[in-house]
Design a protein around this motif. Sequence first.
Motif, PDB file in Angstrom:
ATOM      1  N   LYS A   7       1.024  -1.304  -0.009  1.00  0.00           N
ATOM      2  CA  LYS A   7       0.154  -0.036   0.208  1.00  0.00           C
ATOM      3  C   LYS A   7       0.794   1.294  -0.190  1.00  0.00           C
ATOM      4  O   LYS A   7       0.750   2.132  -1.012  1.00  0.00           O
ATOM      5  CB  LYS A   7      -0.876   0.001   1.304  1.00  0.00           C
ATOM      6  N   SER A  10       2.743   1.497  -3.562  1.00  0.00           N
ATOM      7  CA  SER A  10       1.867   1.316  -4.896  1.00  0.00           C
ATOM      8  C   SER A  10       2.166   2.623  -5.721  1.00  0.00           C
ATOM      9  O   SER A  10       1.919   2.505  -6.892  1.00  0.00           O
ATOM     10  CB  SER A  10       0.582   0.839  -4.830  1.00  0.00           C
ATOM     11  N   MET A  85       0.100  -3.136 -14.749  1.00  0.00           N
ATOM     12  CA  MET A  85      -1.435  -3.849 -14.218  1.00  0.00           C
ATOM     13  C   MET A  85      -0.828  -4.517 -12.812  1.00  0.00           C
ATOM     14  O   MET A  85      -1.393  -4.626 -11.872  1.00  0.00           O
ATOM     15  CB  MET A  85      -1.851  -4.902 -15.200  1.00  0.00           C
ATOM     16  N   GLY A  86       0.508  -5.085 -12.667  1.00  0.00           N
ATOM     17  CA  GLY A  86       1.043  -5.551 -11.756  1.00  0.00           C
ATOM     18  C   GLY A  86       0.999  -4.659 -10.390  1.00  0.00           C
ATOM     19  O   GLY A  86       0.696  -4.748  -9.462  1.00  0.00           O
ATOM     20  N   LEU A  88      -0.577  -1.616 -10.397  1.00  0.00           N
ATOM     21  CA  LEU A  88      -1.798  -1.293  -9.912  1.00  0.00           C
ATOM     22  C   LEU A  88      -2.577  -2.276  -9.066  1.00  0.00           C
ATOM     23  O   LEU A  88      -3.321  -1.621  -7.851  1.00  0.00           O
ATOM     24  CB  LEU A  88      -2.633  -1.043 -11.179  1.00  0.00           C
ATOM     25  N   SER A  89      -2.448  -3.397  -9.395  1.00  0.00           N
ATOM     26  CA  SER A  89      -3.046  -4.555  -8.511  1.00  0.00           C
ATOM     27  C   SER A  89      -2.050  -4.963  -7.244  1.00  0.00           C
ATOM     28  O   SER A  89      -2.850  -5.735  -6.382  1.00  0.00           O
ATOM     29  CB  SER A  89      -3.444  -5.711  -9.291  1.00  0.00           C
ATOM     30  N   LYS A  91       0.687  -6.517  -7.173  1.00  0.00           N
ATOM     31  CA  LYS A  91       1.380  -7.651  -7.310  1.00  0.00           C
ATOM     32  C   LYS A  91       2.800  -7.591  -7.715  1.00  0.00           C
ATOM     33  O   LYS A  91       3.082  -6.726  -8.249  1.00  0.00           O
ATOM     34  CB  LYS A  91       0.738  -8.612  -8.422  1.00  0.00           C
ATOM     35  N   ASN A  93       4.683  -9.196 -10.343  1.00  0.00           N
ATOM     36  CA  ASN A  93       4.843  -9.595 -11.480  1.00  0.00           C
ATOM     37  C   ASN A  93       6.128  -9.400 -12.495  1.00  0.00           C
ATOM     38  O   ASN A  93       6.470  -8.442 -12.835  1.00  0.00           O
ATOM     39  CB  ASN A  93       3.743  -9.434 -12.619  1.00  0.00           C
TER      40      ASN A  93
END
Length: 111
Positions: A7, A10, A85-86, A88-89, A91, A93
């Motif tokens: 958090k 990010s 996207m990783g 944002l989510s 993760k 990746n």
Amino acid sequence: MTEQDIKAGSKYAVVSYLTIFGVIIAFYMNNEQKNPFTAFHIRQSLGLWLTLIIVNLAIVSNFDIFMLRVSVYVFFITLWFYGFMGALSGKLNLAPLVGKLYQNIFSKLVS
């Protein structure tokens, strides 16, 4: 890595994917916090942007082949989107094919 690290980091992880300047901004903003989630995505993003620049300057610029240019950009955009996207989510990746290489190369630079 804890949920709190994800958090807290990010925001800068997402910024690192925006442009090569976003990588620089995220790098300096993360120097104080040393967030491992942000550092992971900075390494991925830095590797992607540098690969795009090097491939365009060293290889693609020597040839005037439209399909070669398109394939380089499609490859970059696909990997960029995957990493973005990783981030944002929340993760970790690794970018397919090159993500582990980026983590190894830039591990001393971004920690």
